[in-house]
Design an enzyme around this catalytic site. Structure first.
Site, PDB file in Angstrom:
ATOM      1  CB  CYS A  57    -154.084 -12.039 -53.270  1.00  0.00           C
ATOM      2  SG  CYS A  57    -155.682 -12.252 -52.452  1.00  0.00           S
ATOM      3  CG  ASP A  64    -150.814  -8.772 -52.498  1.00  0.00           C
ATOM      4  OD1 ASP A  64    -151.586  -7.919 -52.959  1.00  0.00           O
ATOM      5  OD2 ASP A  64    -151.207  -9.843 -52.002  1.00  0.00           O
TER       6      ASP A  64
END
Length: 166
Positions: A57, A64
């Site tokens: 992120c 992620d």
């Protein structure tokens, strides 16, 4: 009778079979390699299922995770799968939004191969109770593939699957 690939056709493939590859954690599109499409007179799909994609992120630095589906109709060049694996691995420390990652991947593959058609679909695991599934595609302008891309985009994900935490 169909013959296999000759050594001169494989001269640009340096990563496959190489036991000394390094796994880079920073974005590296230059690791991508191609080989010639021996079936240029035929339309066909090539699909890669990539269940271990990881990026960061850009705000929180949190990881992620996603499964990425890359499908394309080759033109002259095709992407070599081990180089694609190393390329996708290079997103490990890349901080970008999910949508950006999918578009970057698609643009890099377009620049590399110049395919007739390509689509990239990321199915990210939930963070904060929400999963994000960006889809992007491209069809060569002024061809049937441009119309195909528009049609597939307009009809994409009309019947979403049941999400049970992936």
């Amino acid at each position: 009778m169909t013959q296999g690939r000759q050594k001169d056709e494989l001269k640009d493939i340096t990563l496959l079979g190489n036991q000394n590859n390094t796994y880079e954690f920073d974005y590296r599109p230059e690791v991508l390699e191609t080989f010639d499409n021996k079936h240029q007179g035929r339309d066909y799909f090539v699909k890669f299922n990539c269940p271990e994609f990881t990026s960061l992120c850009p705000i929180t630095g949190q990881p992620d995770f996603a499964t990425i589906y890359i499908s394309y109709i080759p033109n002259i060049k095709m992407v070599e799968s081990k180089s694609l694996k190393l390329y996708l691995f290079s997103f490990r420390n890349h901080g970008d939004f999910h949508e950006d990652c999918m578009n970057i991947i698609m643009n890099d593959l377009i620049n590399l191969m110049d395919p007739h058609y390509i689509e990239v679909w990321g199915k990210f695991t939930p963070r904060g109770g929400i999963s994000i599934d960006p889809y992007t595609n491209y069809g060569r302008p002024d061809t049937k593939y441009e119309k195909m891309a528009e049609h597939r985009l307009m009809n994409h994900d009309m019947y979403p699957e049941k999400i049970d935490n992936r």
